[in-house]
Design an enzyme around this catalytic site. Structure first.
Site, PDB file in Angstrom:
ATOM      1  CE  LYS A 195      -1.973   2.931   2.182  1.00  0.00           C
ATOM      2  NZ  LYS A 195      -1.809   4.380   1.944  1.00  0.00           N
ATOM      3  N   GLY A 248       6.511   4.621   8.695  1.00  0.00           N
ATOM      4  CA  GLY A 248       5.705   5.832   8.796  1.00  0.00           C
ATOM      5  C   GLY A 248       5.806   6.400  10.205  1.00  0.00           C
ATOM      6  CB  SER A 249       3.768   8.913  11.920  1.00  0.00           C
ATOM      7  OG  SER A 249       2.493   8.326  11.755  1.00  0.00           O
ATOM      8  CD  GLU A 251       2.232  10.440  15.581  1.00  0.00           C
ATOM      9  OE1 GLU A 251       2.001  11.060  14.531  1.00  0.00           O
ATOM     10  OE2 GLU A 251       3.376  10.301  16.041  1.00  0.00           O
ATOM     11  N   GLY A 253       2.055   3.793  13.497  1.00  0.00           N
ATOM     12  CA  GLY A 253       2.663   2.515  13.892  1.00  0.00           C
ATOM     13  C   GLY A 253       1.861   1.839  14.995  1.00  0.00           C
ATOM     14  CD  GLU A 270      12.408   3.490   9.103  1.00  0.00           C
ATOM     15  OE1 GLU A 270      12.316   4.488   9.868  1.00  0.00           O
ATOM     16  OE2 GLU A 270      12.485   3.567   7.867  1.00  0.00           O
ATOM     17  CB  CYS A 304      12.282   8.457   9.978  1.00  0.00           C
ATOM     18  SG  CYS A 304      13.156   7.377   8.868  1.00  0.00           S
ATOM     19  CD  GLU A 401       9.570  12.017  13.027  1.00  0.00           C
ATOM     20  OE1 GLU A 401       8.500  11.408  13.198  1.00  0.00           O
ATOM     21  OE2 GLU A 401      10.535  11.537  12.410  1.00  0.00           O
TER      22      GLU A 401
HETATM   23  P1  ADP Z   1       3.470  10.370   7.598  1.00  0.00           P
HETATM   24  O1  ADP Z   1       3.371  10.935   8.974  1.00  0.00           O
HETATM   25  O2  ADP Z   1       4.855  10.199   7.103  1.00  0.00           O
HETATM   26  O3  ADP Z   1       2.471  10.932   6.626  1.00  0.00           O
HETATM   27  P2  ADP Z   1       1.856   8.187   8.149  1.00  0.00           P
HETATM   28  O4  ADP Z   1       2.284   7.319   9.244  1.00  0.00           O
HETATM   29  O5  ADP Z   1       0.695   9.087   8.336  1.00  0.00           O
HETATM   30  O6  ADP Z   1       3.140   8.909   7.714  1.00  0.00           O
HETATM   31  O7  ADP Z   1       1.586   7.359   6.824  1.00  0.00           O
HETATM   32  C1  ADP Z   1       2.448   6.355   6.356  1.00  0.00           C
HETATM   33  C2  ADP Z   1       1.624   5.332   5.625  1.00  0.00           C
HETATM   34  O8  ADP Z   1       0.654   4.797   6.534  1.00  0.00           O
HETATM   35  C3  ADP Z   1       0.827   5.867   4.446  1.00  0.00           C
HETATM   36  O9  ADP Z   1       0.836   4.902   3.407  1.00  0.00           O
HETATM   37  C4  ADP Z   1      -0.568   6.021   5.019  1.00  0.00           C
HETATM   38  O10 ADP Z   1      -1.586   5.924   4.056  1.00  0.00           O
HETATM   39  C5  ADP Z   1      -0.620   4.840   5.955  1.00  0.00           C
HETATM   40  N1  ADP Z   1      -1.628   4.955   7.030  1.00  0.00           N
HETATM   41  C6  ADP Z   1      -2.085   6.085   7.630  1.00  0.00           C
HETATM   42  N2  ADP Z   1      -3.039   5.776   8.554  1.00  0.00           N
HETATM   43  C7  ADP Z   1      -3.166   4.427   8.553  1.00  0.00           C
HETATM   44  C8  ADP Z   1      -3.961   3.495   9.288  1.00  0.00           C
HETATM   45  N3  ADP Z   1      -4.818   3.891  10.209  1.00  0.00           N
HETATM   46  N4  ADP Z   1      -3.800   2.173   9.015  1.00  0.00           N
HETATM   47  C9  ADP Z   1      -2.911   1.755   8.095  1.00  0.00           C
HETATM   48  N5  ADP Z   1      -2.148   2.580   7.367  1.00  0.00           N
HETATM   49  C10 ADP Z   1      -2.257   3.899   7.582  1.00  0.00           C
END
Ligand code: ADP
Length: 499
Positions: A195, A248-249, A251, A253, A270, A304, A401
């Site tokens: 995804k 990703g973030s 939160e 995670g 990560e 990151c 961050e």
């Molecule tokens: P950033 O803060 O770098 O935008 P995110 O953690 O928000 O990173 O997003 C990283 C990835 O996680 C993206 O592909 C986003 O669509 C996906 N994502 C965001 N929310 C959710 C969720 N609740 N469940 C699964 N994937 C998510």
């Protein structure tokens, strides 16, 4: 910001419908919906992409399951698998210019940087991982089996692919993050539903075309563009996904872990960082100043592992801060597709608002901007390099961050326990930098910092052969290197009675 000249080949490619890759075919979303993708330097729409959600994730997981359990991938030898993975790396290099242009347009980063870093490292990840396909080995163990006296056994441990893997990636290095995730999963024989981030789906979709061209069988790699709360959440919680790998973030995670916990899927993460970068009093400032500048401002601070908390010995604090501000002033801001640009826009309006809110909070709490300090406003999501001083450890800009071009700098007295404690005073533990001439001292500090990657007299040095990942709330498991294989392998112990 003026609209940059988009190469004709990219315009042609963008003008074709951007679909989802499911079971070896490019298909529209089940819902028929599409979403807009923007050029972050102008805010203009550059593509409409099929918007995958739960129904598409279901189809993709089914295809990945079929490909894992039966079909050519399941029967392929490691050598054949390795060759195909290597070919993906070759194709990435053959299309380096095109991929770099797509990345510059979609993410905003300068094309030259995308080519030298993102594309090169993505190709190298496939090349490096392809070699492991033939080198994943098990063990023969002479067991004692004390509870079965008088009997003899032969035991072996056989590594096996974990199965169908759901991978979710962010927007800061769209192609490279796809490579970090896909290459090891393919090497170990897993099948994947990837995804991609809704902000930057394009380079991974182009990669999907190259993956098919390389000879990856249908269903082995499925790529879904779509939103986190719909497609991402459906993938993270899907009952037929064996493992979730997320970047990703922190939160999000946590949400991934919650979703995966229902059926106790394997998870690797990560996540975020707030990495300390330490300049000791004997550091070679001709290296440390440009090094600290790149540590925070590379990729517009959207890393990151960015060196976002600078600690400088008090005797050279003013000189270093002034030096970084001078380096920052040389950074040319503009459209990623324009020649000579060093820094593009942030990726989206959301990120622009987030980073500028941090700047406002820093100002409110009494931090002083030596340079930058405000978003540029107007068209595009530009925030200039910013250095904040007069900070204290309690400030939001120091603790959280920011994921933008914002450095917080503080002086320290001596490289003693207080410095180490302050450098480690974060919920994160992804990376750290140390600049100094005394090899013993830099090593001693490195040993005491709680972070997965430590760079001494350098920063942002990544290699496919080196594990990367976080201590504390920066994640679980490691990307890259031999270490990443563990994310995608089960260990099966097989015991035979032989006497
Ligand atoms: P950033 O803060 O770098 O935008 P995110 O953690 O928000 O990173 O997003 C990283 C990835 O996680 C993206 O592909 C986003 O669509 C996906 N994502 C965001 N929310 C959710 C969720 N609740 N469940 C699964 N994937 C998510």
């Amino acid at each position: 910001m003026r609209t940059a000249v988009v190469p004709q080949a990219i315009r042609d490619w963008l003008s074709k419908p951007k679909a989802l890759l499911i079971d070896g075919k490019w298909v529209a979303a089940q819902s028929g919906k599409t979403f807009e993708v923007h050029d972050p330097a102008t805010g203009e729409v550059i593509a409409h992409v099929a918007e995958g959600d739960k129904a598409d994730i279901d189809l993709a997981v089914k295809a990945a399951r079929r490909a894992f359990e039966s079909g050519p991938w399941a029967r392929m030898t490691p050598s054949e698998r390795g060759r195909i993975i290597h070919r993906i790396g070759d194709l990435i290099l053959q299309h380096a210019d095109e991929l770099a242009s797509i990345e510059a347009l979609d993410n905003g980063k300068p094309k030259a940087v995308a080519k030298a870093a993102d594309v090169t490292l993505a190709a190298d990840m496939f090349h490096y991982m392809s070699g492991w396909a033939t080198k994943i080995e098990g063990k023969y163990i002479n067991i004692s089996a004390l509870a079965a006296p008088g009997m003899q056994f032969a035991s072996m441990v056989r590594p096996e692919p974990v199965g169908v893997v759901g991978q979710i990636i962010p927007w800061n290095f769209p192609l490279l993050m796809a490579a970090w995730k896909l290459a090891p999963a393919l090497t170990t024989g897993c099948t994947v539903v990837l995804k991609v981030a809704e902000e930057t789906p394009l380079s991974a979709l182009r990669l999907g075309e190259l993956i098919l061209e390389a000879g990856v069988p249908a269903g082995v790699v499925n790529i879904i563009a779509g939103f986190g709360e719909t497609a991402g959440a459906a993938l993270a919680g899907h009952p037929d996904v064996d493992k979730v790998a997320f970047t990703g973030s922190t939160e999000v995670g946590r949400l991934i872990v919650q979703a995966a916990s229902r059926d106790l899927k394997k998870v690797s993460l990560e996540l975020g960082g707030k990495s300390p970068n330490i300049i000791l009093k004997d550091a070679d400032l001709s290296q440390a100043i440009p090094g600290a500048t790149a540590a925070i401002f590379f990729n517009h601070g959207q890393c990151c592992n960015a060196g976002s908390r600078l600690f400088v010995h008090k005797s050279i604090f003013e000189e270093v801060v002034e030096g970084i501000a001078k380096e920052a002033a040389k950074i040319k801001i503009g459209h990623g597709l324009d020649d000579g640009v060093d820094m593009g826009p942030l990726v989206s309006q959301v990120q622009y608002d987030r980073v500028t809110e941090f700047l406002a909070s820093g100002e409110q709490e009494g931090a002083r901007a030596v340079c930058g300090g405000k978003g540029l406003g107007g068209k595009g999501y530009f925030v200039p390099p910013t250095i904040l001083v007069d900070t204290n450890p309690g400030m939001k800009v120091v603790r959280e961050e920011i994921f933008g071009p914002v450095l917080v700098a503080a002086p320290f007295d001596d490289a003693d326990d207080t410095l180490i404690a302050e450098a480690n005073n974060t919920i994160y533990g992804l990376a750290a930098g140390i600049w100094g001439k005394d090899g013993g001292e830099t090593q001693r500090i490195a040993n005491r910092l709680k972070a997965g990657s430590i760079w001494i007299n350098c920063y942002h040095v990544f290699d496919a052969a080196l594990p990367f990942g976080g201590y504390k709330q920066s994640g679980w498991g490691r990307e890259m290197g031999q270490a990443v294989l563990a994310n995608y392998l089960e260990q099966k112990a097989i015991t035979t009675r032989i006497g």
